[in-house]
Design a protein around this motif. Sequence first.
Motif, PDB file in Angstrom:
ATOM      1  N   SER A  39       0.815  -1.214   0.000  1.00 55.14           N
ATOM      2  CA  SER A  39       0.000   0.000   0.000  1.00 55.14           C
ATOM      3  C   SER A  39       0.849   1.265   0.000  1.00 55.14           C
ATOM      4  CB  SER A  39      -0.901   0.012   1.227  1.00 55.14           C
ATOM      5  OG  SER A  39      -1.655  -1.164   1.273  1.00 55.14           O
ATOM      6  N   LEU A  40       1.907   1.258   0.797  1.00 55.78           N
ATOM      7  CA  LEU A  40       2.672   2.491   0.955  1.00 55.78           C
ATOM      8  C   LEU A  40       3.446   2.847  -0.306  1.00 55.78           C
ATOM      9  CD1 LEU A  40       3.918   2.194   4.647  1.00 55.78           C
ATOM     10  CD2 LEU A  40       1.883   3.340   3.754  1.00 55.78           C
ATOM     11  N   SER A  41       4.078   1.871  -0.918  1.00 54.74           N
ATOM     12  CA  SER A  41       4.818   2.221  -2.146  1.00 54.74           C
ATOM     13  C   SER A  41       3.858   2.572  -3.275  1.00 54.74           C
ATOM     14  CB  SER A  41       5.792   1.115  -2.563  1.00 54.74           C
ATOM     15  OG  SER A  41       5.282  -0.132  -2.270  1.00 54.74           O
ATOM     16  N   ASN A  42       2.679   1.928  -3.292  1.00 44.86           N
ATOM     17  CA  ASN A  42       1.704   2.279  -4.329  1.00 44.86           C
ATOM     18  C   ASN A  42       1.202   3.707  -4.153  1.00 44.86           C
ATOM     19  OD1 ASN A  42       1.760  -0.148  -5.711  1.00 44.86           O
ATOM     20  ND2 ASN A  42       0.231  -1.080  -4.375  1.00 44.86           N
ATOM     21  N   LEU A  43       1.064   4.100  -2.907  1.00 47.65           N
ATOM     22  CA  LEU A  43       0.602   5.449  -2.613  1.00 47.65           C
ATOM     23  C   LEU A  43       1.615   6.475  -3.113  1.00 47.65           C
ATOM     24  CD1 LEU A  43      -1.927   6.422  -1.279  1.00 47.65           C
ATOM     25  CD2 LEU A  43      -0.753   6.404   0.914  1.00 47.65           C
ATOM     26  N   ARG A  44       2.902   6.110  -3.024  1.00 46.40           N
ATOM     27  CA  ARG A  44       3.935   7.026  -3.475  1.00 46.40           C
ATOM     28  C   ARG A  44       4.054   7.024  -5.001  1.00 46.40           C
ATOM     29  NH1 ARG A  44      10.253   6.543  -2.036  1.00 46.40           N
ATOM     30  NH2 ARG A  44       9.994   4.785  -3.442  1.00 46.40           N
ATOM     31  N   ALA A  45       3.870   5.847  -5.604  1.00 41.79           N
ATOM     32  CA  ALA A  45       4.134   5.711  -7.042  1.00 41.79           C
ATOM     33  C   ALA A  45       2.987   6.219  -7.912  1.00 41.79           C
ATOM     34  CB  ALA A  45       4.429   4.250  -7.372  1.00 41.79           C
ATOM     35  N   PHE A  46       1.769   6.252  -7.359  1.00 45.61           N
ATOM     36  CA  PHE A  46       0.605   6.615  -8.180  1.00 45.61           C
ATOM     37  C   PHE A  46      -0.047   7.903  -7.681  1.00 45.61           C
ATOM     38  CE2 PHE A  46       1.219   2.078  -8.725  1.00 45.61           C
ATOM     39  CZ  PHE A  46       1.133   1.943 -10.107  1.00 45.61           C
ATOM     40  N   PRO A  47      -0.543   8.706  -8.613  1.00 44.90           N
ATOM     41  CA  PRO A  47      -1.049  10.042  -8.247  1.00 44.90           C
ATOM     42  C   PRO A  47      -2.478  10.030  -7.715  1.00 44.90           C
ATOM     43  CG  PRO A  47      -1.201   9.736 -10.621  1.00 44.90           C
ATOM     44  CD  PRO A  47      -0.587   8.480 -10.080  1.00 44.90           C
ATOM     45  N   PHE A  48      -2.696   9.373  -6.582  1.00 46.33           N
ATOM     46  CA  PHE A  48      -4.054   9.306  -6.023  1.00 46.33           C
ATOM     47  C   PHE A  48      -4.487  10.638  -5.428  1.00 46.33           C
ATOM     48  CE2 PHE A  48      -3.026   4.770  -6.036  1.00 46.33           C
ATOM     49  CZ  PHE A  48      -4.177   4.287  -6.639  1.00 46.33           C
ATOM     50  N   ASP A  49      -5.795  10.862  -5.433  1.00 46.98           N
ATOM     51  CA  ASP A  49      -6.373  12.073  -4.849  1.00 46.98           C
ATOM     52  C   ASP A  49      -7.066  11.801  -3.529  1.00 46.98           C
ATOM     53  OD1 ASP A  49      -5.991  13.980  -7.160  1.00 46.98           O
ATOM     54  OD2 ASP A  49      -7.139  12.399  -8.159  1.00 46.98           O
ATOM     55  N   LYS A  50      -7.257  10.532  -3.204  1.00 43.81           N
ATOM     56  CA  LYS A  50      -8.009  10.188  -1.995  1.00 43.81           C
ATOM     57  C   LYS A  50      -7.637   8.779  -1.563  1.00 43.81           C
ATOM     58  CE  LYS A  50     -12.464  11.348  -1.725  1.00 43.81           C
ATOM     59  NZ  LYS A  50     -13.857  11.287  -2.184  1.00 43.81           N
ATOM     60  N   ILE A  51      -7.702   8.547  -0.256  1.00 46.59           N
ATOM     61  CA  ILE A  51      -7.462   7.202   0.286  1.00 46.59           C
ATOM     62  C   ILE A  51      -8.770   6.691   0.866  1.00 46.59           C
ATOM     63  CG2 ILE A  51      -6.233   5.868   2.050  1.00 46.59           C
ATOM     64  CD1 ILE A  51      -4.028   8.057   1.992  1.00 46.59           C
ATOM     65  N   LYS A  52      -9.200   5.520   0.430  1.00 48.31           N
ATOM     66  CA  LYS A  52     -10.383   4.894   1.035  1.00 48.31           C
ATOM     67  C   LYS A  52      -9.909   3.760   1.943  1.00 48.31           C
ATOM     68  CE  LYS A  52     -14.365   4.530  -0.980  1.00 48.31           C
ATOM     69  NZ  LYS A  52     -15.482   4.053  -1.841  1.00 48.31           N
ATOM     70  N   ILE A  53     -10.012   3.966   3.258  1.00 44.90           N
ATOM     71  CA  ILE A  53      -9.567   2.914   4.192  1.00 44.90           C
ATOM     72  C   ILE A  53     -10.544   1.753   4.104  1.00 44.90           C
ATOM     73  CG2 ILE A  53      -8.943   2.302   6.567  1.00 44.90           C
ATOM     74  CD1 ILE A  53      -8.664   5.148   7.280  1.00 44.90           C
ATOM     75  N   ASP A  54     -10.034   0.559   3.958  1.00 46.99           N
ATOM     76  CA  ASP A  54     -10.883  -0.618   3.837  1.00 46.99           C
ATOM     77  C   ASP A  54     -11.748  -0.808   5.084  1.00 46.99           C
ATOM     78  OD1 ASP A  54     -11.430  -3.046   2.132  1.00 46.99           O
ATOM     79  OD2 ASP A  54     -11.009  -3.973   4.076  1.00 46.99           O
ATOM     80  N   SER A  55     -12.952  -1.320   4.843  1.00 51.48           N
ATOM     81  CA  SER A  55     -13.922  -1.492   5.930  1.00 51.48           C
ATOM     82  C   SER A  55     -13.412  -2.408   7.046  1.00 51.48           C
ATOM     83  CB  SER A  55     -15.239  -2.032   5.363  1.00 51.48           C
ATOM     84  OG  SER A  55     -14.997  -3.207   4.639  1.00 51.48           O
ATOM     85  N   SER A  56     -12.480  -3.305   6.724  1.00 49.91           N
ATOM     86  CA  SER A  56     -11.971  -4.215   7.764  1.00 49.91           C
ATOM     87  C   SER A  56     -11.232  -3.462   8.874  1.00 49.91           C
ATOM     88  CB  SER A  56     -11.059  -5.279   7.134  1.00 49.91           C
ATOM     89  OG  SER A  56      -9.984  -4.659   6.462  1.00 49.91           O
TER      90      SER A  56
END
Length: 288
Positions: free
Chosen positions: A184-201
């Motif tokens: 999750s962390l490296s993907n967050l850095r590598a891709f230009p996301f605008d929002k994080i949706k925390i999983d329901s779990s």
Amino acid sequence: RAKTEGRDTYRYFEASMGAEARDKRIMEHELRQAVVRKEFYLVYQPQKEISSGKMVGFEALIRWRHPERGDVSPATFIPVAEESGAIGQIGDWVLDAACEEAARWENPLTVAVNVSAVQLHNPNFSRKVHETLLRTGLAPTRLELEITETALVKDMPRALATLRQVKSLGVRVAMDDFGTGYSSLSNLRAFPFDKIKIDSSFIKAVDTNGQVAAIVRAVLGLGRGLGLPVLAEGVETLGELKFLDAEACEIGQGYYLGKPAPIEAFDDLTGHGKRTPARAGHREGSLV
Ligand code: C2E
Ligand code: MG
Ligand code: MG
Ligand code: MG
């Protein structure tokens, strides 16, 4: 005797695997026909600003009303559609239907659309998004694409190129099911996301389970550090909502805030209800 038993067990196992494979082939076939037969429809789930209770948007979720089997869960048929390639056609339909619907709303609420890996790796995807926006007249900033981490891993450079293209249109992208993927962390850095949706779990019992509370606090800190709003998925209780409010989580989605339903159920929010005076008395309540 043991030998016979073993053989019988094997035969039974083999037969059941055969049945499973056959069921899947039947479903693949039915999925290809389902678009044409108009068996899919969308339900919409509210996404609300937690501090105010204000509605900010809807997530569009696909439903399949099978003529004999009744409603089939997307958790069951989306993986089959992805494997068989039918997801291309189904995904096009979802994008089209959701944008067309949202373009009719009087309030400029956002519409979030789930995008699968197969769609993301199609080199024509961003062009399709662009055409859909032009055709429906939906403002690009009102469309948000929800992408899971597993959708990114197949061909990361290709996925990144697609995300950059859709973002250049003004469309936003959210990382769905955050925390359930491999990195999750490296993907967050590598891709230009605008929002994080925390999983329901991670939201389930967040108000009573110290371990998940620590994880959610950390993700909220991450969002603040990166300048990304965080949405909590699967908010089911007032206790969970209060925790999230106290921790300044920006947005919530879940049964407690609103269950997915056909869009007519939200006429008062979309403005469709203005035509039906019977609903005029409805007001949006405070959440906490
Ligand atoms: P998702 O994108 O993470 O969507 C959230 C799921 O959580 C939805 O399940 C929603 O109904 C459910 N949910 C919402 N609030 C709560 C809650 O408070 N408690 C619980 N237990 N569940 C809640 P749904 O509609 O069955 O969809 C399951 C998954 O199927 C979605 O997960 C998404 O990955 C996929 N999916 C749904 N629609 C589409 C679509 O149009 N295209 C693609 N590619 N995938 C879709
Ligand atoms: Mg989603
Ligand atoms: Mg999710
Ligand atoms: Mg999911």
